[in-house]
Design a protein around this motif. Structure first.
Motif, PDB file in Angstrom:
ATOM      1  N   ARG A 140      28.165  36.726 -14.678  1.00 51.41           N
ATOM      2  CA  ARG A 140      28.116  38.169 -14.955  1.00 51.41           C
ATOM      3  C   ARG A 140      27.043  38.465 -15.999  1.00 51.41           C
ATOM      4  NH1 ARG A 140      29.984  42.226 -18.383  1.00 51.41           N
ATOM      5  NH2 ARG A 140      30.675  44.103 -17.258  1.00 51.41           N
ATOM      6  N   LEU A 173      18.002  41.450  -7.709  1.00 53.61           N
ATOM      7  CA  LEU A 173      18.489  42.545  -6.879  1.00 53.61           C
ATOM      8  C   LEU A 173      17.521  42.733  -5.704  1.00 53.61           C
ATOM      9  CD1 LEU A 173      19.625  45.132  -9.582  1.00 53.61           C
ATOM     10  CD2 LEU A 173      21.023  43.520  -8.274  1.00 53.61           C
ATOM     11  N   LYS A 278      20.667  46.992  -2.917  1.00 55.14           N
ATOM     12  CA  LYS A 278      21.873  46.879  -3.738  1.00 55.14           C
ATOM     13  C   LYS A 278      21.465  47.124  -5.184  1.00 55.14           C
ATOM     14  CE  LYS A 278      25.892  43.958  -4.707  1.00 55.14           C
ATOM     15  NZ  LYS A 278      26.544  42.633  -4.490  1.00 55.14           N
ATOM     16  N   ARG A 281      25.056  44.365  -9.741  1.00 57.28           N
ATOM     17  CA  ARG A 281      25.781  43.108  -9.680  1.00 57.28           C
ATOM     18  C   ARG A 281      26.713  43.145 -10.895  1.00 57.28           C
ATOM     19  NH1 ARG A 281      22.242  37.912 -10.546  1.00 57.28           N
ATOM     20  NH2 ARG A 281      24.310  37.106 -11.110  1.00 57.28           N
ATOM     21  N   ASP A 327      32.707  47.128 -13.669  1.00 61.27           N
ATOM     22  CA  ASP A 327      32.126  46.473 -12.495  1.00 61.27           C
ATOM     23  C   ASP A 327      32.608  47.045 -11.160  1.00 61.27           C
ATOM     24  OD1 ASP A 327      30.798  44.961 -14.331  1.00 61.27           O
ATOM     25  OD2 ASP A 327      31.801  43.067 -13.870  1.00 61.27           O
TER      26      ASP A 327
END
Length: 406
Positions: A140, A173, A278, A281, A327
């Motif tokens: 993360r 990404l 996208k 994340r 998230d």
């Protein structure tokens, strides 16, 4: 809230500053990192659209914002081969400011920074460059590393560092390149004594291409479109030919173009049209140009960036203030902004194919049919006026306010 780490926003452009302001307004700790020492850069857009000013109206800040020096455009026109065509009217828009405010972006950003500093959780760090995201053991994103080597921990990192975002690249990404047929040459032309800034058209198309002339006090910030990748050929032809081409496209600049002495005074802006497929994340969200680089067509980049910022604050501010993990909500930001982005980029690609590419090939000898039709039928001008002024999927301020400024 038990997590006292701030939200870190990388990039002090329109998306980053507006998002930082709204999150701080909701009572969050926010750190905005801007790598430059100030906001004074010519490559930034000057067009503040009605949708953006309506957000200031909702926040009770519009009157104060409009005290900053600006010019107003409520009818968009373009000159083609010496004739002016009216193509978009904003006068009918149901907003408090139905016009485009031509305001240097540094004034816009200074204004937002001034408002944000009224909240105790807001921290703007100038001359602070983020070089890479930090990752925890689970992968993360947990903060950023600065170019100085310092590591900053974050509850959430928001990448708003533009079309060449180092954060989105390091975070892998996925990027879709939509292509752009042109680059832009930027240069300043001083305003001679006795000439009004309004005497020079904002946009002009001639046999040698297109020139934009943005009024800025005592000079015009000009842009000449060239075919992508041809900058060396343009330089090889010499500055004299460049000056003649600009004067042929925009005759009102002929008396002043001699101020450009060499290509040292002409800067290249590489145009990109792309988007992340996208935007997020775990621990990271991209917005603004970092999520979708826009073409200069219609000058909508600032407005889309601001709308992204408002959507992000609307979705994330309250849950973050309550201590929740952001998230699971990051995909909601992309979902809310995806269709408006795709629609505007589709219109820009159509303009590239039907207007920009033929113009760059020297094939435009008269105004395209669509421009002539819009000029003849005033009611039709409301359609492009609404798209330019308000865009698609317009956001309203829904994020909470924690209380009066400290």
């Amino acid at each position: 809230m038990t997590d006292r780490r701030p939200v870190i926003i990388v990039g002090g452009g329109p998306a980053g500053m507006v998002c930082g302001f709204l999150l701080a307004r909701a009572g969050l700790r926010v750190t905005v990192l801007e790598k430059h020492r100030d906001f004074l850069r010519d490559f930034r857009g000057d067009t503040i659209h009605p949708a953006t000013m309506e957000l200031f109206h909702e926040l009770g800040l519009l009157d104060e914002f409009l005290t900053r020096p600006h010019a107003r455009i409520d009818m968009a026109s373009v000159d083609v081969m010496g004739r002016s065509y009216r193509v978009a009217s904003l006068r009918h828009l149901p907003v408090a400011a139905p016009f485009i405010a031509m305001m240097p972006q540094w004034d816009f950003l200074d204004f937002v920074a001034q408002q944000a500093r009224a909240f105790p959780g807001f921290d703007l760090r100038m001359e602070t460059e983020a070089s890479a995201p930090l990752f925890d053991e689970q992968g993360r994103v947990s903060g950023v590393r600065l170019a100085s080597g310092e590591a900053l921990e974050a509850r959430l990192v928001i990448a708003a560092d533009g079309r060449r975002s180092v954060i989105r690249e390091a975070a892998a990404l996925p990027l879709e390149d939509l292509g752009a047929p042109m680059d832009v040459l930027w240069f300043r032309i001083p305003r001679p004594a006795g000439k009004a800034l309004q005497e020079v058209p904002l946009g002009s198309i001639g046999p040698d291409g297109m020139v934009i002339a943005i009024p800025r006090g005592d000079y015009w910030q000009c842009a000449k479109l060239i075919e992508k990748g041809t900058i060396e050929a343009v330089r090889a032809r010499g500055i004299d030919l460049f000056r003649r081409e600009v004067a042929a496209i925009t005759p009102a600049l002929a008396d002043s173009i001699g101020a450009i002495q060499s290509f040292d005074e002409v800067k290249l802006l590489s145009v990109a049209l792309d988007r992340l497929t996208k935007w997020h994340r775990p621990g990271l969200l991209a917005i603004g140009d970092a999520a979708h680089a826009m073409s200069p067509v219609a000058g909508v980049g600032v407005n889309l960036a601001v709308q992204d910022a408002v959507a992000a604050a609307n979705i994330l501010a309250a849950p973050l203030a309550e201590g929740h993990n952001p998230d699971p909500l990051l995909a909601d930001v992309q979902a809310r902004r995806w269709t408006p982005t795709v629609r505007i980029q589709a219109l820009q690609r159509a303009a590239h194919r039907r207007v920009i590419e033929p113009m760059l090939r020297g094939e435009v000898t008269r105004a395209p049919f669509a421009l002539r039709l819009l000029d003849r039928l005033p009611l039709l001008r409301r359609v492009p006026g609404r798209i330019i002024g308000l865009g698609f999927g317009r956001q309203h301020v829904e994020s909470p306010r924690a209380g009066p400024p400290a």
